[in-house]
Write a protein that holds these residues in place. Sequence first.
Motif, PDB file in Angstrom:
ATOM      1  N   HIS A 128      10.378  -4.729   4.580  1.00  0.00           N
ATOM      2  CA  HIS A 128       9.423  -3.938   5.368  1.00  0.00           C
ATOM      3  C   HIS A 128       8.030  -4.452   5.025  1.00  0.00           C
ATOM      4  CE1 HIS A 128      12.777  -1.246   6.277  1.00  0.00           C
ATOM      5  NE2 HIS A 128      13.149  -1.562   5.052  1.00  0.00           N
ATOM      6  N   THR A 129       7.149  -4.483   6.013  1.00  0.00           N
ATOM      7  CA  THR A 129       5.880  -5.189   5.802  1.00  0.00           C
ATOM      8  C   THR A 129       4.670  -4.297   6.094  1.00  0.00           C
ATOM      9  OG1 THR A 129       6.012  -6.020   8.059  1.00  0.00           O
ATOM     10  CG2 THR A 129       6.884  -7.459   6.337  1.00  0.00           C
ATOM     11  N   TYR A 130       3.659  -4.402   5.223  1.00  0.00           N
ATOM     12  CA  TYR A 130       2.498  -3.496   5.281  1.00  0.00           C
ATOM     13  C   TYR A 130       1.213  -4.245   4.967  1.00  0.00           C
ATOM     14  CZ  TYR A 130       6.340  -0.187   4.501  1.00  0.00           C
ATOM     15  OH  TYR A 130       7.523   0.509   4.594  1.00  0.00           O
ATOM     16  N   ALA A 131       0.095  -3.682   5.430  1.00  0.00           N
ATOM     17  CA  ALA A 131      -1.226  -4.170   5.004  1.00  0.00           C
ATOM     18  C   ALA A 131      -2.112  -2.977   4.699  1.00  0.00           C
ATOM     19  CB  ALA A 131      -1.856  -5.029   6.099  1.00  0.00           C
ATOM     20  N   PHE A 132      -2.998  -3.135   3.709  1.00  0.00           N
ATOM     21  CA  PHE A 132      -3.958  -2.097   3.318  1.00  0.00           C
ATOM     22  C   PHE A 132      -5.340  -2.744   3.246  1.00  0.00           C
ATOM     23  CE2 PHE A 132       0.092  -0.815   1.657  1.00  0.00           C
ATOM     24  CZ  PHE A 132       0.114   0.578   1.707  1.00  0.00           C
ATOM     25  N   HIS A 133      -6.280  -2.221   4.028  1.00  0.00           N
ATOM     26  CA  HIS A 133      -7.638  -2.783   3.995  1.00  0.00           C
ATOM     27  C   HIS A 133      -8.609  -1.706   4.462  1.00  0.00           C
ATOM     28  CE1 HIS A 133     -10.776  -5.721   4.049  1.00  0.00           C
ATOM     29  NE2 HIS A 133     -10.860  -5.848   5.354  1.00  0.00           N
ATOM     30  N   GLY A 134      -9.783  -1.655   3.835  1.00  0.00           N
ATOM     31  CA  GLY A 134     -10.703  -0.546   4.095  1.00  0.00           C
ATOM     32  C   GLY A 134     -11.638  -0.740   5.266  1.00  0.00           C
ATOM     33  N   ASN A 135     -11.443  -1.788   6.059  1.00  0.00           N
ATOM     34  CA  ASN A 135     -12.317  -2.018   7.210  1.00  0.00           C
ATOM     35  C   ASN A 135     -11.624  -1.554   8.504  1.00  0.00           C
ATOM     36  OD1 ASN A 135     -14.525  -2.920   8.669  1.00  0.00           O
ATOM     37  ND2 ASN A 135     -14.516  -4.969   7.764  1.00  0.00           N
ATOM     38  N   SER A 136     -12.376  -1.604   9.610  1.00  0.00           N
ATOM     39  CA  SER A 136     -11.789  -1.215  10.899  1.00  0.00           C
ATOM     40  C   SER A 136     -10.803  -2.280  11.364  1.00  0.00           C
ATOM     41  CB  SER A 136     -12.880  -1.086  11.962  1.00  0.00           C
ATOM     42  OG  SER A 136     -13.888  -0.270  11.466  1.00  0.00           O
ATOM     43  N   PRO A 137      -9.744  -1.872  12.069  1.00  0.00           N
ATOM     44  CA  PRO A 137      -8.693  -2.833  12.436  1.00  0.00           C
ATOM     45  C   PRO A 137      -9.128  -3.832  13.502  1.00  0.00           C
ATOM     46  CG  PRO A 137      -8.227  -0.666  13.350  1.00  0.00           C
ATOM     47  CD  PRO A 137      -9.420  -0.505  12.466  1.00  0.00           C
ATOM     48  N   SER A 138     -10.268  -3.558  14.166  1.00  0.00           N
ATOM     49  CA  SER A 138     -10.722  -4.513  15.176  1.00  0.00           C
ATOM     50  C   SER A 138     -11.353  -5.759  14.536  1.00  0.00           C
ATOM     51  CB  SER A 138     -11.747  -3.844  16.106  1.00  0.00           C
ATOM     52  OG  SER A 138     -12.812  -3.362  15.319  1.00  0.00           O
ATOM     53  N   VAL A 139     -11.814  -5.624  13.277  1.00  0.00           N
ATOM     54  CA  VAL A 139     -12.476  -6.749  12.618  1.00  0.00           C
ATOM     55  C   VAL A 139     -11.477  -7.900  12.440  1.00  0.00           C
ATOM     56  CG1 VAL A 139     -13.623  -7.497  10.480  1.00  0.00           C
ATOM     57  CG2 VAL A 139     -14.133  -5.255  11.472  1.00  0.00           C
ATOM     58  N   TRP A 140     -11.921  -9.071  12.834  1.00  0.00           N
ATOM     59  CA  TRP A 140     -11.076 -10.272  12.838  1.00  0.00           C
ATOM     60  C   TRP A 140      -9.781 -10.065  13.648  1.00  0.00           C
ATOM     61  CZ3 TRP A 140     -13.501 -14.406  12.519  1.00  0.00           C
ATOM     62  CH2 TRP A 140     -14.473 -14.667  11.538  1.00  0.00           C
ATOM     63  N   ASN A 141      -9.844  -9.141  14.588  1.00  0.00           N
ATOM     64  CA  ASN A 141      -8.718  -8.982  15.514  1.00  0.00           C
ATOM     65  C   ASN A 141      -7.402  -8.623  14.828  1.00  0.00           C
ATOM     66  OD1 ASN A 141      -7.976  -9.043  18.227  1.00  0.00           O
ATOM     67  ND2 ASN A 141      -7.338 -11.200  18.165  1.00  0.00           N
ATOM     68  N   ARG A 142      -7.538  -8.007  13.639  1.00  0.00           N
ATOM     69  CA  ARG A 142      -6.318  -7.797  12.838  1.00  0.00           C
ATOM     70  C   ARG A 142      -5.309  -6.886  13.535  1.00  0.00           C
ATOM     71  NH1 ARG A 142     -10.334  -7.579   8.331  1.00  0.00           N
ATOM     72  NH2 ARG A 142     -10.062  -9.507   7.188  1.00  0.00           N
ATOM     73  N   ARG A 143      -5.779  -5.900  14.249  1.00  0.00           N
ATOM     74  CA  ARG A 143      -4.850  -4.977  14.907  1.00  0.00           C
ATOM     75  C   ARG A 143      -3.875  -5.751  15.807  1.00  0.00           C
ATOM     76  NH1 ARG A 143      -6.158   0.441  16.614  1.00  0.00           N
ATOM     77  NH2 ARG A 143      -8.349  -0.110  16.847  1.00  0.00           N
ATOM     78  N   ARG A 144      -4.387  -6.794  16.496  1.00  0.00           N
ATOM     79  CA  ARG A 144      -3.530  -7.591  17.384  1.00  0.00           C
ATOM     80  C   ARG A 144      -2.741  -8.653  16.624  1.00  0.00           C
ATOM     81  NH1 ARG A 144      -7.424  -7.863  22.030  1.00  0.00           N
ATOM     82  NH2 ARG A 144      -6.917  -5.918  23.082  1.00  0.00           N
ATOM     83  N   VAL A 145      -3.422  -9.227  15.602  1.00  0.00           N
ATOM     84  CA  VAL A 145      -2.813 -10.390  14.940  1.00  0.00           C
ATOM     85  C   VAL A 145      -1.705  -9.994  13.957  1.00  0.00           C
ATOM     86  CG1 VAL A 145      -3.284 -12.278  13.305  1.00  0.00           C
ATOM     87  CG2 VAL A 145      -4.811 -11.876  15.243  1.00  0.00           C
ATOM     88  N   TYR A 146      -1.865  -8.871  13.273  1.00  0.00           N
ATOM     89  CA  TYR A 146      -0.864  -8.526  12.257  1.00  0.00           C
ATOM     90  C   TYR A 146       0.565  -8.486  12.823  1.00  0.00           C
ATOM     91  CZ  TYR A 146      -4.165  -7.824   8.397  1.00  0.00           C
ATOM     92  OH  TYR A 146      -5.089  -8.020   7.400  1.00  0.00           O
ATOM     93  N   PRO A 147       0.767  -7.877  13.992  1.00  0.00           N
ATOM     94  CA  PRO A 147       2.145  -7.936  14.531  1.00  0.00           C
ATOM     95  C   PRO A 147       2.607  -9.375  14.785  1.00  0.00           C
ATOM     96  CG  PRO A 147       0.846  -6.281  15.689  1.00  0.00           C
ATOM     97  CD  PRO A 147      -0.104  -7.033  14.809  1.00  0.00           C
ATOM     98  N   LEU A 148       1.670 -10.264  15.113  1.00  0.00           N
ATOM     99  CA  LEU A 148       2.046 -11.661  15.397  1.00  0.00           C
ATOM    100  C   LEU A 148       2.448 -12.411  14.123  1.00  0.00           C
ATOM    101  CD1 LEU A 148      -0.743 -12.653  17.987  1.00  0.00           C
ATOM    102  CD2 LEU A 148       1.564 -11.787  18.447  1.00  0.00           C
TER     103      LEU A 148
END
Length: 399
Positions: free
Chosen positions: A120-140
């Motif tokens: 199972h895979t997770y990420a923890f980071h204190g910034n907004s998910p739009s920064v560096w497009n992470r919200r879209r990229v993490y699933p990729l």
Amino acid sequence: AGIAALTLLALPISGRADVPPVPFGAFRGFNVIYIQMESIQQFLIGSKLQGQEVTPNLNRLVQRGLSFTRCYPQTGMGNTSDAELLAMCSLLPLKDHGVFNLLRSPIPSLPQQLKAMGYHTYAFHGNSPSVWNRRRVYPLIGIDKYYHRGKLVNDDVVGLGISDMSLLRQTGHVMFKRKLLKEPFFALVMTLSSHHPYKVKGWNFPKGPFEGTVLGDYLASANYADHALGEFIDALEGSDLARRTLVVIYGDHRAPGLEMERVNQFLQENQMKPISSEGWKQRDFSRVPFIVLIPREDGTYEAGSSDIPCGQWDISPTVAHLLGFKMPNALGEDLLEEPRGLVVFPQEEIIYRDYWSAFGGKTLVDMTMERPVVPMVLNPQWDAARRAKEMSLRTLGLK
Ligand code: GP9
């Protein structure tokens, strides 16, 4: 090229690997925690300011675990997000674009590989998910659940987001107290408080002669991030997860904006070699810590160190060795086997063993400065660098 290759075979290497043999796959099924630390550089390790260690916890972990002392950040325009790409996918970023802004389809990565093995895979980071497009990229890249600023408690904010102390306490709470992560898991945890301009209000770290300077603020923010890390590792070690979890700690990139004269004053006070604006010195100064904590039955870690040059692209192939598989499409190498000592940068530069070469091979420097530089070009290494760039573009779906 033939002659150059022959010359290369005789190229000496001053680095030494004193790393214990760890059998391939000896830690199959273990959890993996990546701790990517914002702007944390290798020169901090062991250094002191007015008698006080800047990073006492990292210093302790370097001694207790496996430490790679010549790890170069290979980031390009995508800074922190490039470090994520390098460390999880073993691919090369781009010098003029942030790859996370260009990605459109899934790419091979350590999390993808682990998911196929039931993780199972997770990420923890204190910034907004739009920064560096992470919200879209993490699933990729195979990260399924992302604890970000919008999902965690914003009880303490430093700079761009939740403070490291709060983020790591919340992460520890989720992981070790409430045990909300399904095992086996992969978790990427990224700190943020030591981001430029390094302002951590109210943190008591005497800056001495560096009071009022960017370097002084940087050292204080590094001390703060280190403290948060120490608390997190203590919480892990107090939990039953410690026995079945590998921890990988690394810096994401060089700290921007430090005043060179102040840095030299600090380096000198810490008996380290000064830097200058020369390309190879800047590159060598950029090194980041890379530490792997491999738990032993008795509560200690496998200990050792290597000063053979490596890069962030070697992180996931090395972790894959412990977990018992080869990273698909990896450009880096498994540092627990025989490392070749080649690091490729997005900016027309390579490091091969003791040598730094730039501008497609037009410049060559022996970084030890202990030998005259013989006229030669690193043809095979430059060919390998070009191939790596090509392969990276193809794997990223950008060519
Ligand atoms: C913010 C962090 C900072 O989430 O990624 O990124 P940087 O400015 O260092 O690329």
